[in-house]
Write a protein that holds these residues in place. Structure first.
Motif, PDB file in Angstrom:
ATOM      1  N   GLY A 153       0.827  -1.144   0.120  1.00 43.59           N
ATOM      2  CA  GLY A 153       0.085  -0.065  -0.095  1.00 43.59           C
ATOM      3  C   GLY A 153       0.744   1.288   0.131  1.00 43.59           C
ATOM      4  N   ASN A 154       2.220   1.258   0.521  1.00 44.96           N
ATOM      5  CA  ASN A 154       2.854   2.505   0.548  1.00 44.96           C
ATOM      6  C   ASN A 154       3.326   3.047  -1.065  1.00 44.96           C
ATOM      7  N   PRO A 155       2.764   4.158  -1.386  1.00 45.81           N
ATOM      8  CA  PRO A 155       3.386   4.549  -2.849  1.00 45.81           C
ATOM      9  C   PRO A 155       4.866   4.596  -2.801  1.00 45.81           C
ATOM     10  N   HIS A 156       5.457   4.924  -1.913  1.00 39.19           N
ATOM     11  CA  HIS A 156       7.149   4.989  -1.775  1.00 39.19           C
ATOM     12  C   HIS A 156       7.750   3.525  -2.112  1.00 39.19           C
ATOM     13  N   ASN A 157       7.035   2.588  -1.448  1.00 41.53           N
ATOM     14  CA  ASN A 157       7.638   1.162  -1.759  1.00 41.53           C
ATOM     15  C   ASN A 157       7.178   0.697  -3.256  1.00 41.53           C
ATOM     16  N   LEU A 158       6.160   1.200  -3.864  1.00 39.05           N
ATOM     17  CA  LEU A 158       5.842   0.861  -5.129  1.00 39.05           C
ATOM     18  C   LEU A 158       6.731   1.535  -6.141  1.00 39.05           C
ATOM     19  N   GLY A 159       7.057   2.892  -5.917  1.00 38.61           N
ATOM     20  CA  GLY A 159       8.095   3.695  -6.718  1.00 38.61           C
ATOM     21  C   GLY A 159       9.364   2.985  -6.329  1.00 38.61           C
ATOM     22  N   ALA A 160       9.840   2.554  -5.263  1.00 37.24           N
ATOM     23  CA  ALA A 160      11.310   2.090  -5.190  1.00 37.24           C
ATOM     24  C   ALA A 160      11.346   0.750  -5.850  1.00 37.24           C
ATOM     25  N   ILE A 161      10.192  -0.045  -5.825  1.00 40.99           N
ATOM     26  CA  ILE A 161      10.201  -1.348  -6.651  1.00 40.99           C
ATOM     27  C   ILE A 161      10.225  -1.211  -8.208  1.00 40.99           C
ATOM     28  N   LEU A 162       9.571  -0.244  -8.729  1.00 41.47           N
ATOM     29  CA  LEU A 162       9.653   0.027 -10.227  1.00 41.47           C
ATOM     30  C   LEU A 162      11.355   0.533 -10.449  1.00 41.47           C
ATOM     31  N   ARG A 163      11.750   1.230  -9.479  1.00 40.67           N
ATOM     32  CA  ARG A 163      13.131   2.031  -9.994  1.00 40.67           C
ATOM     33  C   ARG A 163      14.071   0.579  -9.792  1.00 40.67           C
ATOM     34  N   THR A 164      13.889  -0.548  -8.967  1.00 41.08           N
ATOM     35  CA  THR A 164      14.673  -1.550  -9.062  1.00 41.08           C
ATOM     36  C   THR A 164      14.364  -2.349 -10.370  1.00 41.08           C
ATOM     37  N   ALA A 165      13.266  -2.581 -10.538  1.00 35.12           N
ATOM     38  CA  ALA A 165      12.672  -3.376 -11.856  1.00 35.12           C
ATOM     39  C   ALA A 165      13.463  -2.977 -12.812  1.00 35.12           C
ATOM     40  N   ALA A 166      13.244  -1.531 -13.125  1.00 40.84           N
ATOM     41  CA  ALA A 166      14.028  -0.860 -14.505  1.00 40.84           C
ATOM     42  C   ALA A 166      15.385  -0.982 -14.307  1.00 40.84           C
ATOM     43  N   PHE A 167      16.296  -1.000 -13.180  1.00 33.89           N
ATOM     44  CA  PHE A 167      17.587  -1.027 -12.998  1.00 33.89           C
ATOM     45  C   PHE A 167      18.028  -2.584 -13.489  1.00 33.89           C
TER      46      PHE A 167
END
Length: 296
Positions: A153-167
């Motif tokens: 539910g935390n949008p910061h976690n969602l953003g961090a996960i998308l950043r890692t996925a892109a990396f």
């Protein structure tokens, strides 16, 4: 004798026409205090359709212009980034859309935060398409794993996960229709640092049913403690065999819902020292993505 001239300006206001003193407010529910965190934008996940997202920071804005410049409706930047935003301005001028160099305090107002990195783009939110199991079968033929989020539910976690996925080159992430699941938002975009432009995001309705069907093409594993079931402790082991992995992560408080966990064929647990109870969900996702993703 000449008549007296009427002075120019507003006519005098008679005492009867003057506004009455402001009345004290009626008693009522107390209003919430102003949020003291002035460096955070006043935005919640899931803003209404039609609203523009504020995307801040050079990395995130660069990714927008590289992948889908047509989504950028307006652009604001500080003078210190004038050279680095030159190509952005050319694209905006070609599209006949407004762009402007502004002072730092004005940019903070536009961004809703002082943590804007010197440039802010206003974009049209992109809808999250429905997850298609038949399409996933075609992705499996290329050996591409999936990361699935159920109730993160935390949008910061969602953003961090998308950043890692892109990396690491993970191409696709799926989110469930869990009522607490975070969706793309300004907060998530800010943390993702452009990750949303490199990773395809899908939304799956009735995730347990979807997972049962997905097992035809993917090895579906849920992250949890074993509690009577055999567990996999090495995420790389999921990548062996003819089916790529599809790993499901839940939220940090409650984990995966029972129905979701029951639909998984494997339970994945990351062993630790026991000194702390668990990892943050974004940290767990980073370990899994690094183990499973195939860059390219």
């Amino acid at each position: 004798m000449p008549k007296p001239t009427t002075p120019r300006g507003r006519p005098p206001v008679s005492s009867s026409a003057r506004p009455s003193p402001a009345r004290s407010p009626r008693p009522g529910p107390a209003r919430a205090d102003k949020d003291p965190r002035r460096d955070e934008p006043r935005e919640e996940p899931g803003r209404e359709a039609g609203k523009l997202f504020r995307v801040a920071g050079l990395s995130a804005v660069s990714a927008l212009f590289a992948h889908d410049a047509a989504r950028v409706e307006r652009l604001f930047f500080e003078e210190r980034l004038k050279a680095k935003t030159g190509d952005f301005c050319k694209a905006m001028a070609a599209a006949r859309r407004p762009y402007r160099m502004v002072e730092a305090d004005e940019l903070a107002k536009v961004a809703g935060t002082v943590l804007h990195g010197g440039v802010v783009a206003l974009i049209a939110p992109r809808p999250v398409p429905a997850f298609d199991v038949e399409a996933a079968k075609r992705w499996a033929a290329d050996g591409q794993p999936l990361l699935i989020l159920d109730g993160v539910g935390n949008p910061h976690n969602l953003g961090a996960i998308l950043r890692t996925a892109a990396f690491f080159g993970l191409r696709r992430v799926v989110v469930s229709d869990h009522p607490g699941q975070a969706l793309p938002s300004e907060s998530a975009y800010r943390v993702a640092e452009g990750g949303f432009e490199w990773v395809e995001l899908y939304r799956a309705a009735n995730l347990p049913t979807v997972l049962k069907r997905l097992r035809e093409s993917h090895r579906v594993a849920g992250t949890a403690l074993g509690r009577g079931r055999a567990v996999v402790t090495d995420p790389a082991a999921l990548a062996t065999g003819s089916r790529p992995a599809a790993v499901v992560l839940g939220n940090e408080e409650d984990g995966l819902p029972p129905a979701t966990l029951a639909a998984c064929e494997d339970i994945l647990t990351l062993p630790g020292t026991g000194r702390v109870q668990s990892l943050n969900v974004a940290a767990t996702a980073a370990i899994l993505i690094h183990a499973l993703a195939k860059p390219g």
